[in-house]
Design a protein around this motif. Sequence first.
Motif, short mmCIF file in Angstrom:
data_model
loop_
_atom_site.label_atom_id
_atom_site.label_comp_id
_atom_site.label_asym_id
_atom_site.label_seq_id
_atom_site.Cartn_x
_atom_site.Cartn_y
_atom_site.Cartn_z
N GLU A 36 0.84 -1.19 0.00
CA GLU A 36 0.00 0.00 0.00
C GLU A 36 0.88 1.25 0.00
N ARG A 37 1.53 1.51 1.17
CA ARG A 37 2.27 2.77 1.30
C ARG A 37 3.76 2.64 1.04
N ASN A 38 4.27 1.43 1.21
CA ASN A 38 5.71 1.24 1.16
C ASN A 38 6.18 0.98 -0.28
N ILE A 39 6.12 2.04 -1.08
CA ILE A 39 6.31 1.90 -2.53
C ILE A 39 7.74 1.49 -2.90
N GLN A 40 8.71 2.06 -2.22
CA GLN A 40 10.11 1.76 -2.59
C GLN A 40 10.42 0.27 -2.36
N ASP A 45 11.36 -5.11 -4.46
CA ASP A 45 11.11 -6.56 -4.45
C ASP A 45 10.56 -7.03 -5.80
N ALA A 46 9.71 -6.19 -6.41
CA ALA A 46 9.16 -6.57 -7.73
C ALA A 46 10.31 -6.72 -8.73
N ILE A 47 11.29 -5.82 -8.65
CA ILE A 47 12.44 -5.90 -9.57
C ILE A 47 13.30 -7.12 -9.21
N PHE A 49 12.49 -9.90 -7.82
CA PHE A 49 11.87 -11.19 -8.15
C PHE A 49 11.33 -11.21 -9.58
N ASN A 50 11.57 -10.13 -10.33
CA ASN A 50 11.09 -10.03 -11.70
C ASN A 50 9.60 -10.36 -11.80
N ALA A 51 8.81 -9.69 -10.95
CA ALA A 51 7.37 -9.94 -10.92
C ALA A 51 6.72 -9.47 -12.22
N GLU A 52 5.55 -10.06 -12.50
CA GLU A 52 4.81 -9.63 -13.69
C GLU A 52 4.18 -8.25 -13.41
N ILE A 53 3.63 -8.08 -12.19
CA ILE A 53 2.92 -6.83 -11.87
C ILE A 53 3.14 -6.47 -10.40
N ALA A 54 3.24 -5.16 -10.13
CA ALA A 54 3.29 -4.65 -8.75
C ALA A 54 2.08 -3.75 -8.57
N VAL A 55 1.38 -3.95 -7.46
CA VAL A 55 0.15 -3.18 -7.23
C VAL A 55 0.20 -2.52 -5.86
N THR A 56 -0.11 -1.22 -5.84
CA THR A 56 -0.32 -0.55 -4.56
C THR A 56 -1.82 -0.35 -4.38
N ALA A 57 -2.28 -0.55 -3.14
CA ALA A 57 -3.71 -0.36 -2.87
C ALA A 57 -4.09 1.12 -2.92
N ASP A 58 -3.08 1.98 -2.87
CA ASP A 58 -3.35 3.43 -2.78
C ASP A 58 -3.18 4.09 -4.14
N PRO A 59 -4.31 4.50 -4.79
CA PRO A 59 -4.22 5.09 -6.14
C PRO A 59 -3.35 6.34 -6.19
N THR A 60 -3.22 7.06 -5.08
CA THR A 60 -2.42 8.30 -5.13
C THR A 60 -0.92 8.00 -5.25
N ARG A 61 -0.55 6.74 -5.09
CA ARG A 61 0.89 6.39 -5.14
C ARG A 61 1.29 5.68 -6.44
N SER A 72 12.01 -1.28 -15.84
CA SER A 72 12.13 -2.72 -15.57
C SER A 72 11.18 -3.55 -16.42
N GLY A 73 10.15 -2.90 -16.99
CA GLY A 73 9.17 -3.65 -17.78
C GLY A 73 8.08 -4.27 -16.92
N ILE A 74 8.14 -4.04 -15.61
CA ILE A 74 7.11 -4.60 -14.71
C ILE A 74 5.89 -3.69 -14.74
N GLU A 75 4.72 -4.30 -14.88
CA GLU A 75 3.48 -3.51 -14.89
C GLU A 75 3.24 -2.90 -13.52
#
Length: 390
Positions: A36-40, A45-47, A49-61, A72-75
């Motif tokens: 949610e808030r811990n974007i960095q 971690d997404a980079i 683990f080469n995740a397909e997608i990273a999602v924050t619950a908070d649209p403002t972020r 990185s090419g990660i969604e």
Amino acid sequence: MRRISVFGATGSIGQNTLDLIGRNPDAYKVVALTGERNIQKLAADAIRFNAEIAVTADPTRLEELRAALGNSGIEAAAGAEALVEAASRPADWVMSAIVGSAGLAPGLKALEQGASLALANKESMVCAGPLMLSTAKAHGAQILPVDSEHSAVFQALIGEDLSAVERVIITASGGAFRDWPLEDLVRATPEQAAQHPNWDMGQRITIDSASMFNKALELIETKEFFGLSADKIEAVVHPESMIHALVGFSDGALMAHVGPADMRHAIGFALHYPDRKALPVERLDLVKLGQLTFRHADETRWPALRLAREVMALGGLSGAVFNAAKERALDGFIAKRIGFQQLAVVVEEALSRVSAQPGHIDAAITLDNVMNADHLARIRADEIITEIEG
Ligand code: NDP
């Protein structure tokens, strides 16, 4: 390669899950990581683990997340709907470790696509246990408990007949205030409540341990998860937190699950189930441990336990109301709007006010009705907090 998603990846359970996955990265393909808030941390971690997608619950972020993911090419995606969309992406194993009722909708969606759902988010079972179980059944999915107590019960029940279970005892450390004189609790602060004697957990669950609202949720979760009647479930204070739960059978045998206070055991058990694989957890030295002690879980000191019994008796959507009122009361306590002992006052009064309004607690257990009951309980809890402040 097993496809894995971790909901609540930036939190305490999420990070422990990634620790295990990171020890054997070639065995897994990471699909979605969320926070949610811990974007960095989420982006790093997404980079990693080469995740397909990273999602924050908070649209403002969202922009911050996009920037942190760079080229990185990660969604990147944001918001409650994006969490559910991420949960609909095929995965073999999904960790549900969002805190609070926000974890329910993504967990249900993961079950609908047939994943094994490792359930740390106890609120899902408390708010909508029958819906979780029926969704898993309808889609051939399985739910594996990650709460250490429920993992312990699950393990003690392997190969056993549920009808031979006489009782389940879940243990509680007693939290930060277990040795405080009762009269001092009126001065207890959120900072003090967030100091857990044994476990290193997120702030909210640590405060819930001090008030025993965490244990209250776990009593309800035990009833829902294992389909046991409330009179077979009890809590006992065990300050050393070495035994996580015990299952008593009709022949008098009591099977205890003993282990160090390290969530990687329960997470690893769920990750490798039905196999057992080596885990990087401390091996107990019983002689060094010396003794294990137990105390009565006093409902005067911890009224949350009494309220849990009421919820188990009420059934329906009372668990959703209880949890939502507890979440708002906890917000109120963290913001220093109410005192520690008023946590239970707010929850009890919110339960009573919502129960007095027909069509909520007795409504069918659907996602919409759970969210409506959750919403109403938050409104009532906020009113009560304002009245207390008044
Ligand atoms: P944390 O507070 O450490 O982490 C919570 C996670 O949920 C973080 O990733 C956080 O993102 C994210 N999050 C917070 N609010 C929302 C929201 N509204 N929507 C979507 N995501 C959100 O919690 P824990 O890891 O301690 O606990 C997670 C769950 O596991 C809880 O249900 C808890 O009861 C249960 N549990 C925890 C145990 C433990 O040892 N910690 C033990 C047993 C069960 P961000 O950090 O980026 O803001």
